[in-house]
Motif scaffolding. Sequence first.
Motif, short mmCIF file in Angstrom:
data_model
loop_
_atom_site.label_atom_id
_atom_site.label_comp_id
_atom_site.label_asym_id
_atom_site.label_seq_id
_atom_site.Cartn_x
_atom_site.Cartn_y
_atom_site.Cartn_z
N VAL A 256 -34.73 -6.74 -31.81
CA VAL A 256 -34.56 -5.43 -32.44
C VAL A 256 -33.91 -5.66 -33.79
O VAL A 256 -32.78 -6.13 -33.89
N LEU A 257 -34.62 -5.32 -34.85
CA LEU A 257 -34.18 -5.60 -36.21
C LEU A 257 -33.27 -4.51 -36.78
O LEU A 257 -32.54 -4.75 -37.75
N GLY A 258 -33.34 -3.32 -36.19
CA GLY A 258 -32.49 -2.23 -36.67
C GLY A 258 -33.00 -0.90 -36.16
O GLY A 258 -34.07 -0.80 -35.55
N ALA A 259 -32.21 0.13 -36.41
CA ALA A 259 -32.59 1.49 -36.01
C ALA A 259 -31.93 2.48 -36.95
O ALA A 259 -30.77 2.30 -37.34
N VAL A 260 -32.67 3.50 -37.33
CA VAL A 260 -32.12 4.62 -38.10
C VAL A 260 -32.52 5.90 -37.39
O VAL A 260 -33.51 5.95 -36.66
N TYR A 261 -31.73 6.94 -37.63
CA TYR A 261 -31.93 8.20 -36.91
C TYR A 261 -32.02 9.36 -37.90
O TYR A 261 -31.15 9.52 -38.76
N ALA A 262 -33.08 10.15 -37.75
CA ALA A 262 -33.31 11.29 -38.64
C ALA A 262 -33.11 12.60 -37.88
O ALA A 262 -33.42 12.69 -36.70
N PRO A 263 -32.60 13.62 -38.55
CA PRO A 263 -32.44 14.92 -37.90
C PRO A 263 -33.78 15.47 -37.40
O PRO A 263 -34.84 15.18 -37.95
#
Length: 402
Positions: free
Chosen positions: A190-197
Motif C-alpha cells: 500500500v503506497l498511500g491513501a487520501v480521503y476526499a469529502p
Amino acid sequence: MRSLGVVFAGALMWASSAHADDPPIKIGVMNDMSSVYAVAGGRETVEAVRMAIDDAGPVLGKKAELIFADHQNKPDVGSAIARRWYDVEGVDAVVDVPNSAVAFAVQSLAKEKKKISLFVGALSSDVTGPKCDTYTTQWAVDTYSLAHVMGAAVLKRGGNRWFFLGADYVFGRALVRDTSAVIEANGGKVLGAVYAPLNTSDFSSFLLQAQPTNPNVIGLANSSDDTVNSIKQAVEFGLTSNGATFAAYVLFLEHVQSITLKAAHGLLLANPFYWDLNDETRAWSKRFEEKIGHPPDWDPAMSYSAVFHYLKAVNAAGSRDADAVAAKMRELPVNDFTTKDGKVRIDGRVLRNLYLLQVKKPEESKGKWDLYNVVATVPGDEAFRPLQDGGCPLVKAGSAKP
C-alpha cells in the motif's frame, strides 16, 4: 376427533382475531434520495420494498405499510427521522440506510428502542463486528467482503502496488483498512491513501498525490457518482498512462453506462446481485423495469430480499416483538429470487453468494443493460468475515456457535 385442517383453520382465525386491533406492520425506507447515493437506490429502493410488501401479502392479518425519507447523508438527520418514526409513527423496521455514518446513528437508536434494522447500503463491516446487536442485519456486500473478493481478484491479476482514494468517513476508511490487510497479507504494498469529502466534484488535489507513488492499482474506496468522477479525472490526469488499473468497489449499472463500455471494459466488480444472472432474476427484474424504466441494481434487489424475509419472519413468529422476530429471522433460511438457502448469522451478517463481475467489451454487449460477464461465484462462507473474527459481543458472550 377434529381434522388437522379444522384445527389449522381455527388457529388462523385465532391469530387473526388476536391482532385485529393492532396497527399494521410499518416499514421505513431511509436513504439518499437527492444526492450522491440516490443513483440505483433512492426511490427505486422504495419501489422494490413496495413490491416485497405486495408479494408478502397479509402480515399478522394486515398488509404492511410503507413510509420513506431522505437522510441527506447526515447522521443527525437520520437519527431525527428514526426517532420520529419509532416514537410517533410506529415504525417497526428501517431498511437500506446507505452511508455507514448515518447507519451507526440509526443502529444505536434502534437498539435502544428494540426495533429492527435491515441495512443494505450501509457497508462498513463494523455493523456486524464491534457494533453488532440483536436487532441489526446486513444484507449486501460489506467492506470485508469487498476487500477480500475484489482485492484478491486484482492481486491475482498482478495488481500489487496500491494507492487509495477514499471517501472521508467511516465507509471509506473501513474499506481502505480491510483491503490493506488483504494486500499486505498477500505480498502487495500500500503506497498511500487520501480521503476526499463525500460528493466532491474536483478530485484533482487528491489524485495528484497518487502520481509520485507510481501505483499499478488505484483503489477507489468511495462510491457511486464519486467513483465515476474519480475515474474520469484520473484518466484526464494520466494516472492510467503507465498501465495502472482501477479497483472500483461500488459502481452501478447507470455509472458504467456513463463511463461507457469503451472506457470501463475489464473493470471488476464484486456484487451481491445482477439482473441477468438467471431466469428468476430476469423475471423479477422485468417486473421492476415495468415500474422504473430500467433493470434494478443490487440495492433495490437486496432491500426487497431483506423486507420479504423480515415479513416472513413476523408471520412465522406470530408477533411484531423485535426479539421474537430477530430470532425467527436467524432461524429461517433466506430464499427468494436473489438468494438460495441464505443464512442470517447471530451477528446479523447475511451469508449468501457474491459475484465477481467484469465489465464487457462493447462488442460483447447485446443490449443497453447487458454490461457484465460473471467471472466467479463466491460462496458466502468464503466471501464474508469468519464469525469469530469480527469482535461481535454477541459471539464473545457465547450466545451461538459459528
